[in-house]
Design an enzyme around this catalytic site. Sequence first.
Site, short mmCIF file in Angstrom:
data_model
loop_
_atom_site.label_atom_id
_atom_site.label_comp_id
_atom_site.label_asym_id
_atom_site.label_seq_id
_atom_site.Cartn_x
_atom_site.Cartn_y
_atom_site.Cartn_z
N ASP A 36 9.65 -14.86 37.39
CA ASP A 36 8.58 -14.34 36.54
C ASP A 36 9.15 -14.21 35.11
OD1 ASP A 36 6.22 -13.34 35.55
OD2 ASP A 36 5.93 -11.87 37.14
C1 NOJ Z 1 3.90 -12.19 34.16
C2 NOJ Z 1 3.10 -11.91 35.40
O1 NOJ Z 1 3.77 -10.96 36.20
C3 NOJ Z 1 2.82 -13.15 36.25
O2 NOJ Z 1 1.90 -12.82 37.26
C4 NOJ Z 1 2.31 -14.26 35.40
O3 NOJ Z 1 2.05 -15.39 36.21
C5 NOJ Z 1 3.34 -14.58 34.32
N1 NOJ Z 1 3.55 -13.42 33.50
C6 NOJ Z 1 2.92 -15.77 33.47
O4 NOJ Z 1 1.84 -15.46 32.68
#
Ligand code: NOJ
Length: 761
Positions: free
Chosen positions: A283
Amino acid sequence: MNKLCLLGLVVGLASQSVMAETNATLLHNKNAFIANLMKQMTLDEKIGQLRLISIGPEMPQPQILKEIAAGRIGGTFNSITRSENRPLQDAAVAHSRLKIPMFFAYDVIHGQRTIFPISLGLAASWDMDAIGLAGRISAIEATADSLDMTFAPMVDISRDPRWGRSSEGFGEDTYLVSRIAKVMTNSFNGQHPGGADSLMPIVKHFALYGAVEGGKDYNSVDMSPTRMYQDYLPPYRASLDAGAGGVMIALNAVNGVPATANTWLLKDLLRKEWGFKGVTISDHGAIKELIRHGVARDDREAAKLAIKAGVDMSMNDKVYGEQLPALLKDGEIAQQDIDNAVREVLGAKYDMGLFADPYRRIGAAAQDPQDTYADSLLHRPQAREVARKTLVLLKNDNQTLPLKKQGTIAVVGALAKSHLDMLGSWSAAGVPNQTVTVFEGLTNAVGNKAKLIYARGANVSDDPKILEYLNFMITEVEVDPRPAQEMIDEAVKAAQQADVVVAVVGESRGMSHESASRTTLNLPGRQRDLIAALKATGKPLVLVLMNGRPLTLVKEQQQADAMLETWFPGTEGGNAVADVLFGDYNPSGKLAMSFPRSIGQLPVYYAHFGTGRPYVPGKPGNYTSQYFEETNGPLFPFGFGLSYTQFSLSDVTLSNDTLKRGGKLTASVTLKNSGKYDGETVVQLYLHDVAASISRPVKELKNFQKVMLKAGEEKVITFTLSEDDLKFYNSQLKYAAEPGVFDVMIGLDSQDVKQQSFSLL
Ligand code: NOJ
């Protein structure tokens, strides 16, 4: 140029064209193709493939193009149109040495341009066809926009509504979420992952993100192995079994080890036990965050932990590029560690069909839509159809609903006219002005048959601190500067002139989002005062709720004559809400998450364990498991939702009172529509293992059927049970059914059930 140089250039070009030819002949054989390509890659090119960057202000476009041409970026996210992505792909395909195509990803969670209800709302439809349709249209629109991959489905089980990301998931129940995980994954994938309208699903957040302590975002998770295996892991597995191409790794720690550094999670469980073959993606910034988690001293150790644990791609940081070469040189990681990750990234690109045609989803410039934002590109009828199935009727005294299209209707509430909030969080490329608000939906429905009067009544929040927090990027919450009492008085005046009041109340969409955990679950701002004032007018009061999580609504439930939960219902939300309010559609949604009475009760979920001293309503309560200050149990249980018609269920009939291993048993009920309207409901089957080697939940959903019955019609609903339905993970994590007695419970919600028992021999 001297002769030698020229010769070098000619040989170089010739060998490149031989490489290209070999690559092309091997294209039909994935493993051979990738192995051959990897033989040609330098270490830098390999590490470049592991880098996923966000397109945004951090890096200007010329630099991005340069980095791509140098083979230092494998994919991007957040660039979402063909004209944005085409030059990026050109840079890779025309200018990089090995011409390895880029992929383009985005958070397409509940729609790309046509926005469907938030996931928690979709789950409340319990309608797999409707959910599949939402997923398919999302994929069609996203791929038409040149996207190859979505960071979805998000299948984190969430049992704590304080967690703002409850809105993004499909609720509290393992079985329901697993069913939806499969449907969503299939619908994103389409016919096959390489198709031009196939969007590669990356299931998230692996793992257990929904169980963050106290519902506080990014917090740690500490969980017993049996609960993990039984309740939290199955939805990820269901998505992978259905063909998700990848996994996004959770930001939280799992029993002390951050998921991003968790070898057990990413290798032992995911790859070895589950046999997953696909790409893992960290993430946002999670590798660097290993330092703040307290498991890495610096970037170098963070990169080492992540690559060794099995994190293939790093999202939006430079740590792999900066650290892996030295780690390799110093022998702290092996070439194999890098190669394994690269193979998966290339494998995903292969599966998306990008080696066969890097422009598969970008298309030719000549075919670009003149206006990407054109209304004609939206799927409005489908959005309305799906949205109305997600609305949950929570209360309807004295047949307040459906409303008649006559007289005067007072519409009150800031949310009634908010376009932005219709979209909900993670609304991809959705455009606020293309949404139909509740006020517009009501206006469309009544035409000139009834008079609508509007008053704002209250802001969703007046608290400067909350507003500052929520409005940090764009103005999420609009504030009317008038004194609160003046707005309430205006609303009361409107109510007094009306035959019925429809108050649209709830949260702003940003309150149910990432990094939006709450310590109260009340209606925010002065909305509760507004409701009290409206109630005091004595006019029939309909509350239309917009929120992304269960709220505490004890008082509101007493005050309202009718309550309709509408979540954040998407592009056509206002029309869908009007369809239900006026009875053009009979509501059929059922809650996918229990609504607590108070914060102090949390966690409230139906599949809890029994205790040695269970509380029995109506019996003396001392020394039983309960809170003594208030009624126990949820305000609205999981699976609950009313209809304009009345459904009744007969007792349960079993085909046998014993089930043999390998055999089958049926459980049947007669469902009757004894009311005046045609309608749909969800017949839910729960099981309880009465005495097992470990305590089992008081009930667990094991099947359901959404059934349509005409007024007066009845139908026998039959479920088939087998040994598989009785299996669970015991204390040794062995998945098996144990002999003994099982209660089978069938109901129209998780509380009000008819029960029978049988034995497994
Ligand atoms: C952070 C989030 O936790 C995740 O769900 C998301 O896909 C990513 N950012 C990318 O935007």
